[in-house]
Design an enzyme around this catalytic site. Structure first.
Site, PDB file in Angstrom:
ATOM      1  N   CYS A 167      52.210  37.113  33.831  1.00 14.29           N
ATOM      2  CA  CYS A 167      50.886  37.061  34.450  1.00 14.29           C
ATOM      3  C   CYS A 167      49.791  37.515  33.503  1.00 14.29           C
ATOM      4  CB  CYS A 167      50.855  37.913  35.706  1.00 14.29           C
ATOM      5  SG  CYS A 167      51.929  37.255  36.977  1.00 14.29           S
ATOM      6  N   ASP A 218      49.100  40.608  32.237  1.00 18.61           N
ATOM      7  CA  ASP A 218      48.845  42.034  32.053  1.00 18.61           C
ATOM      8  C   ASP A 218      49.872  42.888  32.780  1.00 18.61           C
ATOM      9  OD1 ASP A 218      47.761  41.442  34.522  1.00 18.61           O
ATOM     10  OD2 ASP A 218      45.700  41.783  33.885  1.00 18.61           O
ATOM     11  N   CYS A 229      44.289  42.837  28.125  1.00 22.12           N
ATOM     12  CA  CYS A 229      43.040  42.696  27.391  1.00 22.12           C
ATOM     13  C   CYS A 229      42.368  44.055  27.232  1.00 22.12           C
ATOM     14  CB  CYS A 229      42.125  41.735  28.134  1.00 22.12           C
ATOM     15  SG  CYS A 229      41.803  42.231  29.819  1.00 22.12           S
ATOM     16  N   CYS A 274      41.570  44.573  36.501  1.00 26.83           N
ATOM     17  CA  CYS A 274      42.160  45.561  35.581  1.00 26.83           C
ATOM     18  C   CYS A 274      42.112  46.963  36.193  1.00 26.83           C
ATOM     19  CB  CYS A 274      41.423  45.558  34.243  1.00 26.83           C
ATOM     20  SG  CYS A 274      41.583  44.005  33.343  1.00 26.83           S
TER      21      CYS A 274
END
Lengths: 297, 392
Positions: free
Chosen positions: A35, A37, A62, A106
């Site tokens: 996926c 992350d 990221c 995130c």
């Protein structure tokens, strides 16, 4: 180019508390490499198991994923367990000043890793909440709140409800930014809109669904033809779009044996693809009695 | 003061060549006339537009009257495909590849919604087109086949001359998006069956906002922009004279530098690629090195994510790009790499380096010095980093 704040760049370029703890008291693991992350959080507690004396993390992702994880560790290090229980993605985003809307997922990943670690600490789980990879075993309820809504990223209705309620989200796009649901093929966007509607109406219980019509009894030949057609028309094109494929190996009674090919073969979500997607499609298009099995070998 | 950038993102856009800037500037200052005007002041500009057309035609191996100027590669792609469908309403099928640029791919998806039948040719794990699949898709319903000359992400070159022949056997037209190929590889359209070819100025050291479309003599073509009689009546709108002069000059320069591109630039690319594969464990080249643009390499660094790599390179003023999801603002990694069925360990960590004649070997050495420690560092942070060390 993303408009990252100085604080995000600082925590990305100089992440705090990176690494592993050799004998942790708790581990929280979310996301997976497919996926895009993942975050693994290690907690070390004092003898009374009340205070977090050390915390470390590892992240695949990221800049904002790394910064969010670093921020999370700063928020919880040295705190008591009861103090950190309420920490949510908003706290992480606020700590960093601001995250681009598209990157809010995130911060949500940080929150989920903490929740997974705390659940592991309480002895309720092994700390693994690999998105879309939960094994619900026999208790799995396809209509319940833990059903997968977004198959591309393995996001459940519960996760969507959590980010909607926790962040006051009102649009499908927001939901995608916060938990990725709807960001792949987009096939679940209607479903997400329906969940938003339900949450906004604050129904205490999901409306009871009408009894499904009793399915017609199929002959064996009819069933086989329907299965082959469903696989060719509906299932394989979906998998092929992602570089994967599937082959029908055998049909024995209600057991359908298939082999995953291409990128599906190595995908850690292969089991879930088979059970939640291939099987669900066959239930919908052919018969609710079918069981899909992966071919051995 | 602007810090010196090591720019290896030339498939995204290129610097305007100094000669190009010099050639176009008078048309932004003294020679601002409209080439359609009757008076000498405007009319004299027309000659320069025609010279530019000849320069571009020469680069393509085409006649000047087969070349029209547009605003960008996307306009050219759209114009060619839509014209083909309008001109033969009985044929309602389009065949393209899974790895096209969005300028073609998004249009094809819209065409699907409008009821056209679109088929997407798959590629293998090296990004090579499955020609057998294409042949099976082709039938007498097919209006046009559109396959790019070279892929922007991997640099893979596709057998467009052969595909054009195959398309014609079924009475279908053939279009190629050659935005990445023009100026980098020799093209001779006179000796081909290609009907339409799209190109873009800013990929070959002209500025943004100017593109070109080749329409083979005798092929019916409908105006995409409807209006005046400019560009032989094929593309309405007052000519972007500075852009046209710039593209003509850039085409001339590209012709001069073609050998340099295929030798010196290719050697720098190869040195970079070999150096990275040598110093970074678990790195792999995406695409087919045997048939590839001389300036491009696409390398996946397994177990780490592309945006992080780019931003750490950015700290050293190195500018490249990535096929990772996070850099594009979408949540899915590059459709090209997915179509190739890249292993999931490599899908998110791809970096594209695309060089130009303005790069130097010193810059390549700088990348080879700075990048490997970045890869090591991100793998130390990654929970999967040990896998990369483990089987290295």
């Amino acid at each position: 180019m993303w408009n990252y704040t100085e604080k995000v760049m600082d925590h990305f370029l100089r992440p705090r508390n990176v690494g592993e703890i050799a004998e942790p008291d708790a581990v929280g693991e979310v996301g997976n490499i497919t996926c895009g992350d993942a975050l693994k959080l290690f907690l070390k507690l004092d003898e009374a198991k009340e205070n977090i004396v050390d915390v470390k993390f590892q992240t695949f992702g990221c800049a904002s994923a790394i910064a969010s994880a670093s921020a999370l560790t700063e928020l919880i290090k040295g705190k008591s367990v009861s103090d950190v229980e309420g920490i949510n993605n908003r706290n992480i985003a606020d700590f960093l000043g601001e995250l681009p809307e598209e990157k809010m997922h995130c911060s949500v990943m940080g929150m989920e890793a903490l929740q997974a670690a705390l659940s592991n600490l309480r002895g309720e789980s092994d700390g693994k909440m690999t998105t879309g990879d939960h094994d619900h075993g026999d208790g799995y309820d396809p209509d319940g709140i833990d059903r997968i809504v977004c198959y591309c990223f393995g996001v459940t209705e519960r996760q969507i409800r959590d980010v909607v309620k926790g962040n006051g989200l009102t649009s499908v796009e927001d939901v995608t930014h916060y938990c990725k649901a709807g960001g792949g093929c987009g096939g679940c966007k209607k479903d997400i809109a329906a969940i938003l509607e339900k949450v906004s109406e604050e129904e205490p219980e999901p409306a009871s669904e009408p009894e499904p019509e009793a399915p017609k009894k199929l002959t064996n030949v009819q069933k086989m033809m329907l299965i082959q057609k469903a696989i060719d028309d509906e299932i394989r094109p979906g998998l092929q779009a992602d570089g994967g494929d599937l082959e029908l190996i055998d049909i024995d009674g209600d057991t359908v044996t298939v082999a995953l090919r291409g990128s599906c073969a190595g995908c850690p979500s292969a089991h879930i693809t088979l059970k939640r997607w291939v099987e669900a499609k066959l239930h919908e298009l052919v018969s609710p009695d079918l069981v899909v099995e992966a071919s051995k070998g | 003061m602007r810090k010196e950038v090591v720019y290896v993102d030339n498939n995204a856009t290129t610097r305007v060549a100094p000669e190009v800037l010099e050639a176009m500037l008078p048309f932004l200052t003294d020679f601002y006339g409209n080439p359609s005007s009757i008076h000498t002041f405007g009319g004299q500009v027309r000659e320069h537009v025609q010279t530019a057309r000849e320069q571009l035609a020469s680069l393509l191996g085409a006649s000047p009257e087969e070349v029209i100027f547009t605003s960008c590669g996307t306009e050219s792609d759209n114009a060619a495909i839509l014209s083909a469908l309008e001109n033969d309403v009985r044929r309602r099928k389009v065949i393209t590849s899974r790895v096209e640029h969005p300028a073609v791919l998004s249009l094809c998806k819209v065409l699907q919604q409008r009821g056209y039948h679109v088929e997407f040719v798959p590629v293998n794990n090296r990004g090579q087109l499955c020609l057998d699949a294409l042949c099976k898709m082709l039938d007498d319903e097919t209006a046009i086949v559109s396959v790019m000359w070279a892929n922007n992400e991997t640099g893979n070159i596709y057998p467009v001359l052969e595909i054009a022949d195959i398309a014609h056997q079924h009475g279908a037209l053939f279009h190629t998006d050659a935005v990445q190929a023009v100026g980098k590889v020799p093209i001779n359209l006179a000796k081909s069956n290609i009907d339409f070819l799209s190109l873009s100025g800013h990929k070959l050291h002209a500025p943004k906002g100017i593109g070109g479309l080749y329409v083979r003599k005798g092929v019916r073509f409908n105006q995409f922009l409807i209006g005046g009689h400019q560009e032989y009546g094929l593309r309405a709108g007052t000519e972007n004279v500075p852009g046209i002069v710039a593209l003509g000059t850039a085409a001339g320069l590209a012709e001069q530098h073609m050998t340099d591109e295929r030798t010196r630039v290719a050697a720098m690319r190869d040195h970079l690629e070999h150096g990275l594969l040598k110093s970074c464990p678990n790195a792999r080249v995406n695409g087919s090195p045997r048939s590839r643009l001389p300036n491009t390499t696409n390398v996946s660094f397994e177990y780490i994510e592309g945006e992080s790599i780019l931003l750490l390179m950015n700290e050293f003023n190195i500018a490249a790009s990535s096929g990772s999801a996070c850099t594009s603002g979408s949540l899915e990694p590059s459709h090209v790499l997915r179509a190739m069925g890249l292993p999931y360990t490599a899908l998110h960590g791809s970096i594209r380096f695309s060089l130009s004649r303005y790069n130097t070997m010193d810059e390549v050495e700088l990348i080879l010095e700075k990048l490997p420690p970045i890869i090591t560092r991100l793998r130390e942070i990654s929970p999967y980093g040990r896998m990369a060390e483990g089987d290295a």
